[in-house]
Structures are given as structure tokens and as C-alpha cells.
Design an enzyme around this catalytic site. Sequence first.
Site, mmCIF file in Angstrom:
data_model
loop_
_atom_site.group_PDB
_atom_site.id
_atom_site.type_symbol
_atom_site.label_atom_id
_atom_site.label_comp_id
_atom_site.label_asym_id
_atom_site.label_seq_id
_atom_site.Cartn_x
_atom_site.Cartn_y
_atom_site.Cartn_z
ATOM 1 N N LYS A 16 -0.586 37.586 38.188
ATOM 2 C CA LYS A 16 -0.278 36.185 37.921
ATOM 3 C C LYS A 16 0.843 35.772 38.864
ATOM 4 C CE LYS A 16 -1.486 36.175 32.986
ATOM 5 N NZ LYS A 16 -0.963 35.998 31.597
ATOM 6 N N ASP A 147 11.247 42.353 30.094
ATOM 7 C CA ASP A 147 10.810 41.928 28.757
ATOM 8 C C ASP A 147 11.675 42.526 27.657
ATOM 9 O OD1 ASP A 147 8.722 40.302 29.473
ATOM 10 O OD2 ASP A 147 7.207 41.396 28.348
#
EC number: 2.7.2.1
Length: 399
Positions: A16, A147
Site C-alpha cells: 500500500k 504499530d
Amino acid sequence: MSKNILILNCGSSSLKFAILDPASGDEKLSGLAENFNLVDARIKWKLNGEKGAADLGAGAAHSEALNYIVKNILSAELKDSIGAIGHRIVHGGEKYTSSIVITDEVVAGIKEAAAFAPLHNPAHLIGIEEAFKAFPELKEKNVAVFDTAFHQTMPEHAYLYALPYSLYKEHGVRRYGFHGTSHYYVSREVAKVVGVEPSKVNVITCHLGNGASVAAIRNGKCIDTSMGFTPLEGLVMGTRSGDLDPAIIFFMHNTLGMSVKEIEETLVKKSGLLGLTEVTSDCRYAEDNYATHADAKRAMDGFCYRLAKYIGAYMAVLGDDHLDAIVFTGGIGENAGLVRELTLNYLKLFGIKVDSEKNTAARFGKSGEITAADSAFRAFVIPTNEELVIAQDTACLAL
């Protein structure tokens, strides 16, 4: 001219990408390259509002995708506007508590944490290596955004498992949590809405997508989250089981004769909404057919019940402190009104009341409060923007 940030999120079979102005949040480019190492590897993108797509060629992977972006999608002007590159990294272990400029030492740290995220971190390392090649002039302006970083403020009693302590000390077996960038972003956004300083906000954030997690945030810092050592723990998800009795694994192996690989495949790719419906991992199926299909009702009820239990538990975890808001975000959290309504209805004991009209209106990118005026606690829908956080962190460190 202000500099833009290129954002890369590399998976094992996909990439992405986006280009954002970190100051305004304006998105110049977004896209997805997928099906790496297969005959139908392809790329699709949206540039200045116009969509495009192309085949990358059989067997294409990260290198071919980045080369295609540089040579075929980026204009010379847009390429020159890129001032730094931000990489989403799933697992930073205990070592990384915030974003950091990528050096050889950081690459080694990401590689070390790959033991905890074998499907993700190796792909991120490929993305970093390919970014260095495609943009050699920006080699010292690549930033890793983790994350796991936002959850590193969890206290020991929240992140330790009740296992032999040596497993933690010697092997790092503990709860890490994920979706941290999203939980961080929406907690800051809802703080603005309720008029509280981000450093003082108390909120329960629910990131609900194909992967899903909840976080308890006190004074702007995470004190607990539903995902653990891996993203398998916690809520019912699209294809992941979430919480279960670990002895089921022994039963599957010893009694059913399933191999470790088969068990992993079942828990990670064949469970969750897919397992409960036996049809699909798509929450929209469960929502659309809730009133008429037993499988859809079974899956939806299981999903919302588990979510409500976590929210209720985190209301207890916040203790004597007040709760400013409950936030729903992610593809399901932002769009599935039935999920939000069923979940919050389990929490009537706490005096929470859903405003059905507001709840129905809050979807397709619209934010807003979804609880009634006389609700004891407030709940909101806040669309997440992980790319903006990555862009801003990258700009702060590398521009």
C-alpha cells in the site's frame, strides 16, 4: 514548496502506498500493488482524483511495484516534492516506543522483532531496502512508525501473561498490542471534540476492521489493549478467532490429528466471522442478513458480545478516573451501525443509550456522536487516518 511524505505499508504479497502533505493532510496519491509473486500481480492507484490500474507482470513483487510507481505514476514534480519516506512497521518489540529514523541499527532491531511478526516484519524490511534503491537521495530520510509503539505504556500487570517469568525475560513473551497508530489518532481527535487536552483524555477506542482491537487510554496513554503477543488475541475478527481456551489447540492436535500448521491456518485464516458464518469474513453479510439468516445472527452476536465485554472490562480498568468517550473506528467501526448499536446495548447497565438516528447517520466517512443526550457516557464515530500520523511523525523526524 512544502515537502510531501511517501508512505509505504509493505505486506508479504502487497504494497500500500500514499503521498500526503503532512501539514494539511491532503492526499496526492494513494494505491495498492497486490498479488506479488503470482501470475496476476497488479497495481491500482488514485492520483489527483483520477484512478488508474496496470498489470505488473507475472512474478512481480515489491521491487517491480516501486519501480512502476517511480517511472509510470509519479510526475517529475511530484517525485521531487517527496521529502521523506514513512514506513508502517507492525512490530517494534519492547525496543521502540516511538517512531525513529531508520539506520542500520534500526533495521537490525526490526529484523530481531520479526520473531514476533514473521509474516509482517520481513516484508517491511524488503520495503525499506527497495525504498533505499528507488529513492537513494532520501536514504537518511526514511522513518519507521511502529504499530506496537503506542501500547508500550501498558503497566507490567497488563502486559505480562501468567506464564513462567523466564519466558518473558529470556524470549520476550508478553502482550504487545497492535493498531497503535489508529488508537493514538482517534484518541487525539475525540479529545478535540469533547474539549479535553490530549494528555488528559480518558477514552476506550475500538478499531474494528478485518483485524480488530480495543484500547483503554488513561491521560492520553494506553494502559491496556485486547491484542497480545500477536494480532490473534482479543476480539472476534474477520478470519481470526480472538480469545479462546488454549487447550483447544491441544485437542485439535492430539485428538483431531491436526498439524501445527493446520491449527495456525484454522485460527488465523478460517475462524472469526468466516468461521461462524461458514460463508464469509465480510461483516456486511452479517449485518445485512442479521434478521433473516441464523449464520449471520450467530456471527454478529458473537462479534458484538465479545466487543462489549472488552469495553465493560476497560471501563473497570479506568478505575476512579472518568471516561470521556467510547470511540468506534476502522472499516466496521465507521460503517456498521448495527455493530455499534448491539454492542452498546449490552452496556445499558452503565447508563449508555444509543441515539438510533445519529447512529444511522454516522457512516461513509462521517464522524459524530451516536449516543443520546441523556446517556451516562458518550460514544462517537471517528474515521481513522493512520497515514496522516505516519506522515506527521515522518515529517517531524526527517524534514
